[in-house]
Design a protein around this motif. Structure first.
Motif, mmCIF file in Angstrom:
data_model
loop_
_atom_site.group_PDB
_atom_site.id
_atom_site.type_symbol
_atom_site.label_atom_id
_atom_site.label_comp_id
_atom_site.label_asym_id
_atom_site.label_seq_id
_atom_site.Cartn_x
_atom_site.Cartn_y
_atom_site.Cartn_z
ATOM 1 N N SER A 17 0.819 -1.206 0.000
ATOM 2 C CA SER A 17 0.000 0.000 0.000
ATOM 3 C C SER A 17 0.852 1.254 0.000
ATOM 4 C CB SER A 17 -0.911 0.035 1.231
ATOM 5 O OG SER A 17 -1.823 -1.047 1.241
ATOM 6 N N ARG A 67 -9.608 -1.090 -4.967
ATOM 7 C CA ARG A 67 -8.275 -1.083 -4.390
ATOM 8 C C ARG A 67 -7.818 0.316 -3.980
ATOM 9 N NH1 ARG A 67 -4.048 -2.347 -7.434
ATOM 10 N NH2 ARG A 67 -5.023 -1.731 -9.420
ATOM 11 N N ASN A 84 -4.172 0.453 -2.243
ATOM 12 C CA ASN A 84 -3.990 -0.833 -1.584
ATOM 13 C C ASN A 84 -3.898 -1.945 -2.614
ATOM 14 O OD1 ASN A 84 -4.275 0.428 0.967
ATOM 15 N ND2 ASN A 84 -6.505 0.181 0.900
#
Length: 123
Positions: A17, A67, A84
């Motif tokens: 991330s 995401r 992420n």
């Protein structure tokens, strides 16, 4: 003139991330839709996400949906991109930009740009 500056890029491993931040100087961007774009070598600049003035409406490219999360703080003149579950295809220079007119998903519709921050997948 609005000036934008990105930060937070770097090297990440699969599934990692990063949180990108865009800070504005000069005139506030609080009256404009803001977008995050990215450009990989040899490829055209593409939209990653955008967010409306109030933050009520967001858009994500299919490739990052689920995401990435875009957010903004108009009081601080900042817009963020939480990334992420990063993948190799996320490698690119990421740009923050302020919308002007035209197609909201086309980079030429944005008139103010940051210098970009590099996101690189580590393999």
């Amino acid at each position: 003139q609005v000036q934008l500056g990105e930060s937070g890029g770097g090297w990440v491993q699969a599934g990692g991330s990063l949180r990108l931040s865009c800070a504005a100087s000069g005139r506030t961007f609080s009256s404009k839709t803001m977008g995050w774009f990215r450009q990989a070598p040899g490829k055209e600049r593409e939209i990653v996400a955008r967010i409306s003035v109030s933050g009520a409406v967001t858009y994500y490219a299919d490739s990052v949906k689920g995401r990435f999360t875009i957010s903004r703080d108009n009081n601080k003149n900042t817009v963020n991109l939480q990334m992420n579950s990063l993948k190799p295809e996320d490698t690119a220079v990421y740009y923050c930009a302020s919308y002007s007119s035209g197609n909201l998903n086309y980079w030429r519709s944005y008139n103010y740009w940051g210098q970009g921050t590099q996101v690189t997948f580590s393999s």
